[in-house]
Design a protein around this motif. Structure first.
Motif, PDB file in Angstrom:
ATOM      1  N   PRO A 294       1.062  -1.193  -0.224  1.00  0.00           N
ATOM      2  CA  PRO A 294       0.287   0.233   0.032  1.00  0.00           C
ATOM      3  C   PRO A 294       0.449   1.244   0.138  1.00  0.00           C
ATOM      4  N   LEU A 295       0.801   2.029  -1.153  1.00  0.00           N
ATOM      5  CA  LEU A 295       1.060   3.996  -1.010  1.00  0.00           C
ATOM      6  C   LEU A 295       0.358   4.793  -1.261  1.00  0.00           C
ATOM      7  N   ALA A 296      -0.152   5.123   0.061  1.00  0.00           N
ATOM      8  CA  ALA A 296      -1.131   6.133  -0.669  1.00  0.00           C
ATOM      9  C   ALA A 296      -0.710   7.797  -2.086  1.00  0.00           C
ATOM     10  N   PRO A 297      -1.129   7.472  -2.681  1.00  0.00           N
ATOM     11  CA  PRO A 297      -1.425   8.531  -3.976  1.00  0.00           C
ATOM     12  C   PRO A 297      -0.789   9.547  -4.050  1.00  0.00           C
ATOM     13  N   SER A 298      -1.045  10.826  -2.554  1.00  0.00           N
ATOM     14  CA  SER A 298      -0.227  12.090  -1.756  1.00  0.00           C
ATOM     15  C   SER A 298       1.055  11.472  -1.492  1.00  0.00           C
ATOM     16  N   VAL A 299       1.734  10.410  -1.630  1.00  0.00           N
ATOM     17  CA  VAL A 299       3.343  10.048  -1.348  1.00  0.00           C
ATOM     18  C   VAL A 299       4.341  11.090  -2.601  1.00  0.00           C
ATOM     19  N   CYS A 300       3.984  10.255  -3.531  1.00  0.00           N
ATOM     20  CA  CYS A 300       4.867  10.864  -4.669  1.00  0.00           C
ATOM     21  C   CYS A 300       3.888  11.400  -6.040  1.00  0.00           C
ATOM     22  N   PRO A 301       2.581  12.732  -5.956  1.00  0.00           N
ATOM     23  CA  PRO A 301       2.199  12.616  -7.225  1.00  0.00           C
ATOM     24  C   PRO A 301       2.970  12.965  -8.689  1.00  0.00           C
ATOM     25  N   GLY A 302       2.182  12.662  -9.576  1.00  0.00           N
ATOM     26  CA  GLY A 302       3.541  13.338 -10.246  1.00  0.00           C
ATOM     27  C   GLY A 302       4.586  12.736 -11.094  1.00  0.00           C
ATOM     28  N   SER A 303       5.419  12.233  -9.816  1.00  0.00           N
ATOM     29  CA  SER A 303       6.990  12.061  -9.705  1.00  0.00           C
ATOM     30  C   SER A 303       7.246  11.135 -10.680  1.00  0.00           C
ATOM     31  N   PRO A 304       8.045  10.953 -11.366  1.00  0.00           N
ATOM     32  CA  PRO A 304       8.733   9.470 -12.321  1.00  0.00           C
ATOM     33  C   PRO A 304       9.210   8.566 -11.162  1.00  0.00           C
ATOM     34  N   ASP A 305       9.462   9.548 -10.201  1.00  0.00           N
ATOM     35  CA  ASP A 305      10.824   8.284  -9.108  1.00  0.00           C
ATOM     36  C   ASP A 305       9.924   8.608  -7.623  1.00  0.00           C
ATOM     37  N   LEU A 306       9.973   7.397  -7.175  1.00  0.00           N
ATOM     38  CA  LEU A 306      10.259   6.866  -5.631  1.00  0.00           C
ATOM     39  C   LEU A 306      11.185   7.234  -5.157  1.00  0.00           C
ATOM     40  N   GLY A 307      12.073   7.844  -3.791  1.00  0.00           N
ATOM     41  CA  GLY A 307      12.564   7.979  -3.222  1.00  0.00           C
ATOM     42  C   GLY A 307      12.063   7.339  -1.845  1.00  0.00           C
ATOM     43  N   VAL A 308      12.984   6.050  -1.976  1.00  0.00           N
ATOM     44  CA  VAL A 308      13.036   4.999  -0.660  1.00  0.00           C
ATOM     45  C   VAL A 308      14.279   4.846  -0.329  1.00  0.00           C
TER      46      VAL A 308
END
Length: 799
Positions: A294-308
Motif C-alpha cells: 500500500p502506497l498513498a497516492p499523495s506520497v509522490c504525485p506526478g513524479s517518475p521516481d520514488l525515493g526509498v
C-alpha cells in the motif's frame, strides 16, 4: 644466527579516526609479533613497529591493503628508525596539536549490531543507540579533534563498567568506539504525546502504535528530526503535506527491508548495494504501477521516481519493528523535520516549538546533534553508476581528490540547495546539504557548518569564491567575511562545468565543451542564463551557444506559474494564445491581459535563456503542470510522461540553430520556436501527452548533439561535460549521453557530486584557484572579465 630487528614509523593520513583504526593496528601488530605503539593525533595516526624485517614489511603492506571497513587510507609516510628494544604493543592516549585528519561520515548500523539489537539474550537488546567501530554516528556528533569521546556529544554520558571494559579491550569490536553505550549508560528515548511522556521501550512501542493509527510522529534521527507517518494512509500523508507547506513535492519512504522495496520497484545490484551499505542514502527508483504494497497516492504525485531508504539507525530499525513486534505500517513516509524552506530541526527544545503543530507526537532522545545532516539522495544510471542529487549524510565529510593543488579556500556555493566547499592542497570537502538561504535560520546553520567543517579539516581560508549574482545571500556573506582576503566571483554556469570537470578528475590542460542547463544563473550581460554551451576550462570560458532569449515576466512569479512561461514562449515564437491550448485555458482573461501588457511594455521582463523555464513552458503547453508548488515540479512531471513515451513517440521535434557560422559571428542561438509550433499542433490534435513530452526531450538531446558537433568542428575539442540541474532528468541525460557517445564524443557525467547547485561550490573552488594563478596552466579560455584567448579557442572564433 639471530635475525636483526628493524623499526619503522608510519604516519597515516586519511579517514583513520573513529573507524577502529588503532585497534586494527594493535591487532595486526600482535598477530605479527611486533612491538611498538599507535597513537591518534590531529593529523592522522602514527604507528611505530619493531621486529624482524619480514613481519614489519607484512605489517606495512596489510596496513594499506586491508584497513577497517569505514577507514580510508589517503597516504602513508614511512621512516626507518633505530631499534629501541622492548616488548608488547600499546595504544597511547591521543595527542593534541595542529593539523587535520579525516573524520568519517555517519554510517548505517552494521549487521553485527543489528543482530545484537534483535537478540533477547544480548544486553543491548532493543537499545536504540547500539553502535561499534564499524557503524553509527560520527560527523554529526564530533565537536573537535583529535576524535575522542570528550570531543563528541557523547561526553555527557559516562561509560558504565561493562562498556568501559569493551572500550578498553583492543580485542573487542567496540574498542575506542567513541559513541559506545548501553541501556545502563544512556542515551535514552522519550516520547511526548498529548501531555504524557513515555520513556525507553514504552516510548518506542507507543510511537509505533501511533503511526499505525494514522498519527504524524516527529522522530529524532542521526542528523536531525524526521516527520514520519504511515505511507499507506492517504489522510495522514495529506495532513503531513499540508502541515509542511510542501505542495506536491515527493516524499521519501522508509521500508523495513529490501524485500519490501522490491515489492515497490525493480531493484538492481547497484541500488541494493546503496540501500544496504554504510552510506544508506535515499535511492530513487521507478515504481511499478500499482505497487505491491500500500502506497498513498499523495506520497509522490506526478513524479517518475520514488525515493526509498532502509532503516539506517537503530532508532529507525526499532520504529519499523523487530521480529515478534505487533504489525505496523510496512512503509513510513520519512521526510525532514521542518517546514519547507527552513533548516532541519536538531535541537530538542527547538523541536518542541517548531514541530508542535506539524506532528501529533515527538520521539526524541538526549544525545545532542552537533551539526544537522539531512539524508542524501542518489539516482543510479542504467550502467550502474551513481548520480548524487543531494550529497549529505553518509558522504560528508569524505574528502574529494582534486586535479591540482589549491590554496586554503572557501567556496560558498549558491543560494538554492546550498552546499559550500573547503579546499586545501589536493583535497576538497563539500559540505552537507544546507538548503535554501532565504531564511535567517538557514544562514545561521550555514555559518555553524562552515565553522565546524573548517575545524575538522584544519582549513583557514586564504581565498574565497562566490557566485557573481549581485543579490545572492551567499555572495553577500562572502563579501562580509572575506575581509582583506581575495574574493573571486565565478559565473554560475562556468562553475557548473568546472564542477563536472573536477568530478571527473580532469586537470584543465584541455578545455571541454560544457553543456550547462538549469533554471537560473546570472549572465555576463545581466540576463538570466540557463541554456548554455561553453568552451571552458578552469581559467575561463567562451559562450559558444545558448537557448534564444525570451522575457522572464515577473521573475519568480513566472517560475511559480509555468502557464505564464508557456504563454511567453508562445508569444516569442509568434504563436497565438489559442484558448484550445492548456496554458491559455488555465489563465483567466484578467491574468492573460496583465501578462500581455507586461510583455508588450517589457515591465519586469529580464531576458532569459533558461532551459529549465523552457521545460516549464512545454510542461504547461502539454497540459501537465500549470502552477508549481516546488522547484522543478513542472519539469519533473513532464519527465514522468516522457519516460513512458520515449520508445514509441515517433519523430522528435527539432530546434532551429541560428548564427555562429563565421568567425566573427556571436554564439549559436538554439531557437525553440519550431519545437513550440510542433508541440502546439500535437496538443491541438490530441496527441498523447507522453508522446509530446518524449518528442520534446529527444529534441533537446538532438540540439545538444548538433551544437556540440558544431563546436567540435571549430575547436577540435571532443569532450563534452553535461551539468546543471536539468540533467537530474534521467530521460534527458541518457538521451544526450547516447547521442554524444555515438558521435565519438567523450562524455563527462557527474558521479561524486550533484549536477545541480549542490555541486556548484566545488566548481567555484577550482575556478577561483585556477584562474587566480594558484592552479596548473590550462588551455586558457577567455577568463571572466578579461579577453585572453588560447590557440584552440582562437581557432573556434566565437562559435
Amino acid at each position: 644466527m639471530t635475525t636483526p630487528l628493524v623499526r619503522r614509523r608510519l604516519v597515516v593520513h586519511g579517514t583513520v579516526q573513529g573507524v577502529g583504526f588503532r585497534p586494527f593496528v594493535h591487532g595486526l601488530a600482535r598477530e605479527l609479533g611486533l612491538s611498538g605503539y599507535v597513537v591518534n593525533h590531529t593529523g592522522g595516526v602514527t604507528a611505530e613497529v619493531e621486529g624482524a624485517p619480514g613481519p614489519v614489511q607484512a605489517f606495512c603492506e596489510r596496513l594499506v591493503a586491508a584497513p577497517p571497513p569505514l577507514a580510508v587510507v589517503a597516504s602513508v609516510a614511512q621512516q626507518s628508525l633505530p631499534v629501541l628494544g622492548g616488548d608488547g604493543f600499546a595504544i597511547l592516549p591521543s595527542e593534541p596539536g595542529a593539523g587535520r585528519t579525516g573524520v568519517p561520515p555517519d554510517a548505517a548500523v552494521c549487521a553485527d549490531c543489528l543482530g545484537e539489537l534483535a537478540d533477547p539474550a544480548d544486553r543491548r537488546h532493543r537499545h536504540p543507540f547500539i553502535t561499534c567501530t564499524h557503524c553509527g554516528p560520527r560527523f554529526t556528533l564530533v565537536t573537535g579533534l583529535p576524535y575522542d569521546r570528550p570531543r563528541t556529544t557523547m561526553a555527557a554520558f559516562p561509560l558504565c563498567a561493562r562498556c568501559a571494559g569493551e572500550y578498553a579491550d583492543p580485542a573487542d569490536r567496540r574498542h575506542h568506539a567513541q559513541p559506545v553505550c548501553c541501556p545502563d549508560c544512556g542515551p535514552r528515548l522519550r516520547l511526548d504525546h498529548g501531555g504524557t511522556a513515555y520513556g525507553g521501550a514504552e516510548a518506542m512501542a507507543a510511537a509505533r502504535s501511533l503511526l499505525a493509527q494514522g498519527a504524524i510522529v516527529a522522530v529524532k534521527g542521526v542528523g536531525g528530526y524526521h516527520l514520519a507517518c504511515d505511507a499507506g494512509d492517504e489522510d495522514a500523508v495529506r495532513r503531513l503535506r499540508a502541515a509542511k507547506g510542501r505542495g506536491d513535492k515527493p516524499f521519501a519512504v522508509m521500508a523495513g527491508d529490501l524485500e519490501t522495496v522490491r515489492a515497490l520497484a525493480p531493484v538492481g545490484e547497484a541500488e541494493a548495494r546503496l540501500l544496504t551499505g554504510p552510506r544508506s542514502p535515499v535511492v530513487l527508483l521507478r515504481p511499478t504501477r500499482p505497487p505491491a504494497v500500500p502506497l498513498a497516492p499523495s506520497v509522490c504525485p506526478g513524479s517518475p521516481d520514488l525515493g526509498v531508504l532502509l532503516p539506517y539507525s537503530p532508532v529507525h530499525r526499532l520504529l519499523c519493528g523487530l521480529p515478534g513486534d505487533p504489525p505496523g505500517p510496512p512503509l513510513l513516509v520519512m521526510t525532514s523535520g521542518n517546514r519547507s524552506g527552513e533548516p532541519i530541526v536538531t535541537d530538542d527544545a527547538d523541536a518542541a516549538a517548531r514541530l508542535a503543530d506539524l506532528a501529533d507526537a515527538r520521539l526524541g532522545h538526549d544525545r545532542p546533534i552537533h551539526v544537522p545532516c539531512d539524508d542524501s539522495v542518489v539516482r543510479v544510471r542504467a550502467d550502474g553508476s551513481s548520480l548524487p542529487l543531494r550529497r549529505s549524510r553518509g558522504y560528508v565529510p569524505e574528502p574529494l581528490g582534486l586535479p591540482f593543488e589549491v590554496p586554503p579556500a572557501l567556496a560558498v556555493g549558491g543560494d538554492v540547495k546550498n552546499a559550500f566547499c573547503l579546499g586545501r592542497g589536493r583535497s576538497a570537502w563539500l559540505s552537507q546539504h544546507i538548503g535554501d538561504l532565504g531564511e535567517l535560520a538557514t544562514v545561521t546553520a550555514f555559518e555553524r557548518a562552515v565553522g565546524h567543517l573548517a575545524e575538522l579539516t584544519g582549513t583557514r581560508p586564504e581565498l574565497y569564491a562566490a557566485d557573481r549574482h549581485p543579490r545572492y545571500r551567499s555572495t553577500a556573506w562572502a563579501h562580509a567575511h572575506a575581509g582583506n582576503r581575495p574574493l573571486k566571483l565565478v559565473q554560475h554556469h562556468h562553475a557548473h562545468i568546472a564542477s563536472a570537470m573536477a568530478d571527473a578528475g580532469l586537470d584543465g590542460s584541455a578545455p571541454v565543451i560544457g553543456v550547462a542547463f538549469d533554471g537560473t544563473g546570472y549572465g555576463d550581460d545581466g540576463a538570466v542564463w540557463g541554456g548554455e554551451v561553453m568552451l571552458a576550462d578552469y581559467t575561463g570560458y567562451r559562450r559558444c551557444a545558448h537557448l534564444a532569449y525570451v522575457p522572464l515576466p515577473g521573475g519568480d512569479a513566472a517560475v511559480r506559474n509555468p502557464c505564464r512561461m508557456a504563454l511567453t514562449h508562445l508569444r516569442s515564437a509568434r504563436l497565438p494564445w489559442d484558448p484550445a491550448l492548456p496554458p491559455a485555458a488555465v489563465c483567466d482573461e484578467d491574468e492573460r491581459r496583465v501578462l500581455e501588457r507586461q510583455l508588450e511594455r517589457r515591465l519586469a521582463c529580464t531576458p532569459t535563456s533558461s532551459m529549465g523555464r523552457l521545460f516549464d513552458a512545454v510542461s504547461s503547453l502539454a497540459g501537465v503542470c500549470h502552477r508549481a508548488g516546488y522547484e522543478a515540479q513542472a519539469a519533473v512531471e513532464l519527465e514522468a510522461y516522457a519516460a513512458r513515451g520515449t520508445a514509441e513517440c515517433g519523430r522528435p521535434y527539432a530546434f532551429a540553430l541560428r548564427g555562429g557560422r563565421a568567425a566573427g559571428d556571436g554564439p549559436v542561438l538554439i531557437d525553440p520556436g519550431p519545437v513550440l509550433r510542433a508541440a502546439a499542433a500535437d496538443v491541438r490534435a490530441g496527441t498523447p501527452v507522453e508522446f509530446v513530452a518524449a518528442r520534446f526531450h529527444l529534441a533537446v538531446a538532438d540540439a545538444v548533439l548538433a551544437v556540440c558537433a558544431h563546436v567540435r568542428r571549430r575547436s577540435g575539442v571532443g569532450t563534452v561535460a553535461l551539468t546543471g540541474g536539468v540533467f537530474a532528468n534521467a530521460v534527458l541525460e541518457q538521451a544526450c549521453s547516447r547521442r554524444l557517445a555515438g558521435a565519438g564524443f567523450a562524455v563527462v557525467l557527474h558521479r561524486r557530486v550533484p549536477c545541480g547547485d549542490g555541486g556548484l561550490a566545488l566548481g567555484q573552488l577550482l575556478v577561483a584557484a585556477g584562474s587566480g594563478g594558484h592552479g596548473r596552466a590550462s588551455a586558457g579560455c577567455r577568463t571572466e572579465g578579461g579577453g585572453r584567448v588560447s590557440g584552440s579557442a582562437r581557432q573556434s572564433g566565437r562559435g
